[in-house]
Write an enzyme that holds these catalytic residues in place. Structure first.
Site, mmCIF file in Angstrom:
data_model
loop_
_atom_site.group_PDB
_atom_site.id
_atom_site.type_symbol
_atom_site.label_atom_id
_atom_site.label_comp_id
_atom_site.label_asym_id
_atom_site.label_seq_id
_atom_site.Cartn_x
_atom_site.Cartn_y
_atom_site.Cartn_z
ATOM 1 N N ARG A 195 -1.526 -2.115 -18.233
ATOM 2 C CA ARG A 195 -3.271 -1.467 -18.439
ATOM 3 C C ARG A 195 -2.554 -0.617 -17.401
ATOM 4 O O ARG A 195 -2.085 -1.170 -16.213
ATOM 5 C CB ARG A 195 -4.712 -2.290 -17.684
ATOM 6 C CG ARG A 195 -4.162 -3.660 -18.598
ATOM 7 C CD ARG A 195 -5.943 -4.212 -18.978
ATOM 8 N NE ARG A 195 -6.899 -3.336 -19.833
ATOM 9 C CZ ARG A 195 -6.793 -3.768 -20.687
ATOM 10 N NH1 ARG A 195 -5.759 -4.359 -21.629
ATOM 11 N NH2 ARG A 195 -7.638 -3.112 -21.547
ATOM 12 N N ASP A 247 -5.787 13.770 -25.348
ATOM 13 C CA ASP A 247 -5.836 12.289 -25.399
ATOM 14 C C ASP A 247 -5.852 11.500 -25.985
ATOM 15 O O ASP A 247 -6.243 11.314 -27.254
ATOM 16 C CB ASP A 247 -7.143 11.887 -24.599
ATOM 17 C CG ASP A 247 -6.881 10.573 -24.231
ATOM 18 O OD1 ASP A 247 -6.481 9.961 -24.814
ATOM 19 O OD2 ASP A 247 -8.532 9.995 -24.225
ATOM 20 N N GLU A 301 -0.850 4.467 -0.426
ATOM 21 C CA GLU A 301 -1.598 5.793 -0.718
ATOM 22 C C GLU A 301 -0.827 7.485 -0.655
ATOM 23 O O GLU A 301 0.119 7.080 0.436
ATOM 24 C CB GLU A 301 -2.723 6.008 0.070
ATOM 25 C CG GLU A 301 -3.634 5.191 0.101
ATOM 26 C CD GLU A 301 -4.774 5.447 0.847
ATOM 27 O OE1 GLU A 301 -6.689 5.606 0.139
ATOM 28 O OE2 GLU A 301 -5.177 4.493 2.258
ATOM 29 N N TYR A 318 0.914 -1.222 0.045
ATOM 30 C CA TYR A 318 0.140 0.232 0.111
ATOM 31 C C TYR A 318 0.709 0.773 0.317
ATOM 32 O O TYR A 318 2.047 1.315 0.834
ATOM 33 C CB TYR A 318 -0.933 -0.132 1.615
ATOM 34 C CG TYR A 318 -2.789 0.142 1.296
ATOM 35 C CD1 TYR A 318 -2.873 0.850 0.302
ATOM 36 C CD2 TYR A 318 -3.264 -1.207 0.987
ATOM 37 C CE1 TYR A 318 -4.482 0.912 0.180
ATOM 38 C CE2 TYR A 318 -4.621 -1.152 0.756
ATOM 39 C CZ TYR A 318 -4.927 0.171 -0.025
ATOM 40 O OH TYR A 318 -6.948 -0.541 -0.157
ATOM 41 N N LYS A 328 -1.495 0.376 -24.844
ATOM 42 C CA LYS A 328 -2.049 0.205 -26.432
ATOM 43 C C LYS A 328 -0.963 0.127 -27.734
ATOM 44 O O LYS A 328 -0.418 -0.137 -26.379
ATOM 45 C CB LYS A 328 -2.938 1.378 -26.767
ATOM 46 C CG LYS A 328 -4.613 1.176 -25.946
ATOM 47 C CD LYS A 328 -5.632 2.469 -25.926
ATOM 48 C CE LYS A 328 -7.094 1.862 -25.419
ATOM 49 N NZ LYS A 328 -7.627 2.683 -25.430
ATOM 50 N N THR A 374 -3.908 5.919 -21.883
ATOM 51 C CA THR A 374 -3.288 4.896 -21.712
ATOM 52 C C THR A 374 -1.694 4.539 -21.638
ATOM 53 O O THR A 374 -0.789 5.202 -22.353
ATOM 54 C CB THR A 374 -4.191 3.808 -22.603
ATOM 55 O OG1 THR A 374 -4.161 3.580 -23.480
ATOM 56 C CG2 THR A 374 -5.881 4.197 -21.482
HETATM 57 C C1 LIG Z 1 -8.418 3.495 -24.584
HETATM 58 C C2 LIG Z 1 -8.791 4.904 -24.655
HETATM 59 C C3 LIG Z 1 -9.371 5.276 -22.867
HETATM 60 C C4 LIG Z 1 -10.220 4.108 -22.114
HETATM 61 O O1 LIG Z 1 -8.680 3.837 -21.492
HETATM 62 P P1 LIG Z 1 -9.352 2.521 -20.437
HETATM 63 O O2 LIG Z 1 -7.975 2.431 -19.443
HETATM 64 O O3 LIG Z 1 -10.582 1.482 -21.349
HETATM 65 O O4 LIG Z 1 -10.223 3.022 -19.291
HETATM 66 C C5 LIG Z 1 -9.499 7.046 -22.912
HETATM 67 N N1 LIG Z 1 -9.052 7.990 -24.783
HETATM 68 C C6 LIG Z 1 -9.061 7.278 -24.738
HETATM 69 C C7 LIG Z 1 -8.963 8.112 -26.331
HETATM 70 C C8 LIG Z 1 -8.755 5.623 -25.500
HETATM 71 O O5 LIG Z 1 -8.370 5.426 -26.938
#
Ligand SMILES: *Cc1c(COP(=O)(O)O)cnc(C)c1O
Length: 411
Positions: free
Chosen positions: A229, A194, A50, A48, A223, A220
């Site tokens: 993740r 994003d 925090e 933990y 990807k 994220t």
């Molecule tokens: C995948 C994605 C997210 C969210 O990611 P999670 O890990 O699935 O919550 C947010 N914004 C964009 C543009 C994405 O492609």
């Protein structure tokens, strides 16, 4: 299938076999390295922590602090920003923290429409972002299926959003971050990019970085960046809003605003993936992802497929299947029977409802990690074409997929 006696280890083996024996064209998925898996499955899961490095609410965080600081430094260096928060559990919570830092409940926010390729967290009515904030949307021009910056500027001028999102989950083209910068400046909005889908390409120099144009970048890490993740929030020094406290507000929004203890095993795995993403090998990878995507797109077009916006600038492709008389979901199911994994997706101005969309979305990050190049993209385009023909022999196609994929084992 009889799996009554299967426990988790056997099921993990089955999933491993599925991943090994299919062609993964889901653009948001990838295959992480052994080193990333090892960090994720390490003793760090027991701790933990925090708070933030140097300011924890639990004892015993000496090593954890070093791990998180190293991750932060690597993120700042790779993306060239002065601030990074590496604690968000995933992309959606990261975006939630941005709202919390920049907006009050009910403020107007602007993002890309879901049907044009935007993400749920950019204002969709079914997500917190559309429920707690007054969301307005921009889309793409009907004719070109590309962003129309004059139109976006008009919407912003009229709606005066507090926060503007750029970035998408199903847009096969470049975002012109500088155009969004002009728009955000002219209406006095915070600007957040994003880059969840593009982060690996940005890190590898294969997609333009938004860092010189926006206040905040979220991504994220699982990807194209090819990590665990998780997510990162970067704050730039562009200061569109001249808000010297923005980085502090982001810190407070992530913890204690939204989250409790950070997942330090995931944070360590992010550090591993960031080190990998800063190598020349990864630059080659990012370049090859885009080359593969371009070749796959050209070959699909030769086979009579219509692509949204006519092609791709990045790792993903949307096939508009209307001229093939098959719905996206039916196509995705047929392809799965042939061993090719993708997802159904809407097209801009889709005449079909979201539950029965007209397209499938494909991407090359995962197959490129397996070592595939241009020649294999041509084979895959042919396989997709034959699998989507009327009365297609899907088991014959599956055999060909197995033959191809056996040359590219997962490490
Ligand atoms: C995948 C994605 C997210 C969210 O990611 P999670 O890990 O699935 O919550 C947010 N914004 C964009 C543009 C994405 O492609």
């Amino acid at each position: 299938m009889e799996r009554d006696n299967y426990d988790i280890p056997e099921l993990i083996e089955l999933e491993k076999k599925r991943q090994q024996e299919t062609i993964n064209l889901i653009p948001s998925e990838n295959f992480v390295s052994r080193a990333v898996l090892e960090a994720l499955g390490s003793c760090l899961v027991n701790k933990y922590a925090e708070g933030y490095p140097g300011k924890r609410y639990y004892q015993g965080n000496e090593v954890i602090d070093e791990i998180e600081n190293l991750t932060i430094e690597r993120a700042k260096k790779l993306f060239n920003t002065p601030h990074a928060n590496v604690q968000p559990y995933s992309g959606s919570p990261a975006n939630q923290a941005v709202y919390m830092a920049c907006c009050s409940l009910g403020d107007t926010v602007m993002g890309m429409d879901l049907s044009a390729g935007g993400h749920l967290t950019h204002g969709s009515a079914v997500s917190f972002s559309g429920k707690y904030y007054a969301s307005v949307f921009y889309g793409v021009a009907e004719e070109t299926q590309r962003l129309d910056y004059e139109e976006i500027a008009k919407i912003a001028e009229k709606e005066k959003p507090r926060l503007i999102w750029c970035g998408a989950t199903a847009y096969p083209r470049f975002f012109d971050w500088s155009e969004f910068n002009k728009i955000a400046r002219s209406v006095g909005a915070y600007l957040a990019a994003d880059i969840s889908h593009y982060a690996g390409l940005v890190a590898g120099g294969a997609y333009p970085s938004p860092v010189d144009w926006v206040d905040i970048v979220t991504t994220t890490t699982h990807k194209t960046l090819r990590g665990p993740r998780g997510a990162i929030i970067l704050v730039t020094d562009q200061g569109l809003q001249k808000d010297p406290d923005l980085a502090k507000k982001i810190q407070k929004s992530v913890f204690p605003g939204l989250q409790g203890g950070p997942h330090e095993n995931a944070i360590a795995a992010i550090a591993v993936c960031l080190a990998e993403a800063s190598t020349d090998e990864f630059k080659e990878y990012a370049k090859q992802v885009v080359i593969n995507s371009a070749v796959l797109a050209e070959e699909l077009k030769k086979n009579g497929f219509n692509l949204v916006s006519g092609g791709t600038d990045n790792h993903l492709i949307l096939i508009d299947l209307r001229n093939k008389n098959i719905l996206g979901k039916e196509a995705a199911v047929a392809l799965e029977k042939a061993g090719i994994i993708c997802n159904a997706n809407s097209i801009p101005f889709d005449p079909n409802p979201p539950a029965r969309p007209s397209a499938i979305r494909l991407g090359t990050p995962a197959v490129t990690t397996r070592g595939m190049k241009e020649a294999e993209m041509k084979v895959i385009a042919g396989l997709i074409n034959s699998a989507l023909e009327k009365e297609a022999d899907l088991s014959a196609a599956k055999n060909e997929v197995l033959r191809l994929i056996s040359r590219f084992p997962l490490k």
